[in-house]
Design a protein around this motif. Structure first.
Motif, PDB file in Angstrom:
ATOM      1  N   ARG A  15       0.764  -1.047  -0.149  1.00  0.00           N
ATOM      2  CA  ARG A  15       0.276   0.112   0.095  1.00  0.00           C
ATOM      3  C   ARG A  15       0.901   1.089   0.116  1.00  0.00           C
ATOM      4  O   ARG A  15       0.579   2.349  -0.856  1.00  0.00           O
ATOM      5  N   ALA A  16       1.884   1.246   0.661  1.00  0.00           N
ATOM      6  CA  ALA A  16       2.832   2.426   0.863  1.00  0.00           C
ATOM      7  C   ALA A  16       3.443   2.532  -0.528  1.00  0.00           C
ATOM      8  O   ALA A  16       3.693   3.734  -0.897  1.00  0.00           O
ATOM      9  N   ALA A  17       3.914   1.439  -1.086  1.00  0.00           N
ATOM     10  CA  ALA A  17       4.494   1.689  -2.384  1.00  0.00           C
ATOM     11  C   ALA A  17       3.470   2.199  -3.460  1.00  0.00           C
ATOM     12  O   ALA A  17       3.986   3.155  -4.141  1.00  0.00           O
ATOM     13  N   ALA A  18       2.383   1.731  -3.404  1.00  0.00           N
ATOM     14  CA  ALA A  18       1.339   2.380  -4.436  1.00  0.00           C
ATOM     15  C   ALA A  18       1.317   3.898  -4.143  1.00  0.00           C
ATOM     16  O   ALA A  18       1.143   4.804  -5.000  1.00  0.00           O
ATOM     17  N   GLU A  19       1.279   4.077  -2.816  1.00  0.00           N
ATOM     18  CA  GLU A  19       1.012   5.799  -2.562  1.00  0.00           C
ATOM     19  C   GLU A  19       1.949   6.499  -2.857  1.00  0.00           C
ATOM     20  O   GLU A  19       1.900   7.668  -3.058  1.00  0.00           O
ATOM     21  N   GLU A  20       3.247   5.963  -2.800  1.00  0.00           N
ATOM     22  CA  GLU A  20       4.469   6.475  -3.416  1.00  0.00           C
ATOM     23  C   GLU A  20       4.501   6.770  -4.846  1.00  0.00           C
ATOM     24  O   GLU A  20       5.424   7.476  -5.318  1.00  0.00           O
ATOM     25  N   GLY A  21       3.897   5.896  -5.513  1.00  0.00           N
ATOM     26  CA  GLY A  21       3.832   6.020  -6.950  1.00  0.00           C
ATOM     27  C   GLY A  21       4.609   5.022  -7.487  1.00  0.00           C
ATOM     28  O   GLY A  21       5.064   4.996  -8.897  1.00  0.00           O
TER      29      GLY A  21
END
Length: 57
Positions: A15-21
């Motif tokens: 999830r964090a990776a997706a939010e960071e793009g």
């Protein structure tokens, strides 16, 4: 570290990776690993990135 904790951490990391793009292919876990599935599930659960519409700006 137990399996449940590892899966929860993988979900949060995805999830964090997706939010960071980050691209979904940046998953650090190998194919066939349950953590990979959890990471991708977390990635998919992240809200879509905000887009700016030039008509509104």
């Amino acid at each position: 570290m137990n399996t449940r904790q590892q899966l929860a951490e993988a979900i949060n990391a995805g999830r964090a990776a997706a939010e960071e793009g980050a691209h979904v292919r940046t998953c650090p876990h190998p194919a066939g690993d349950l953590r990979r599935t959890a990471w991708i599930r977390g990635y998919a659960a992240a809200p879509p990135p905000a887009t700016t519409d030039s008509a509104e700006a």
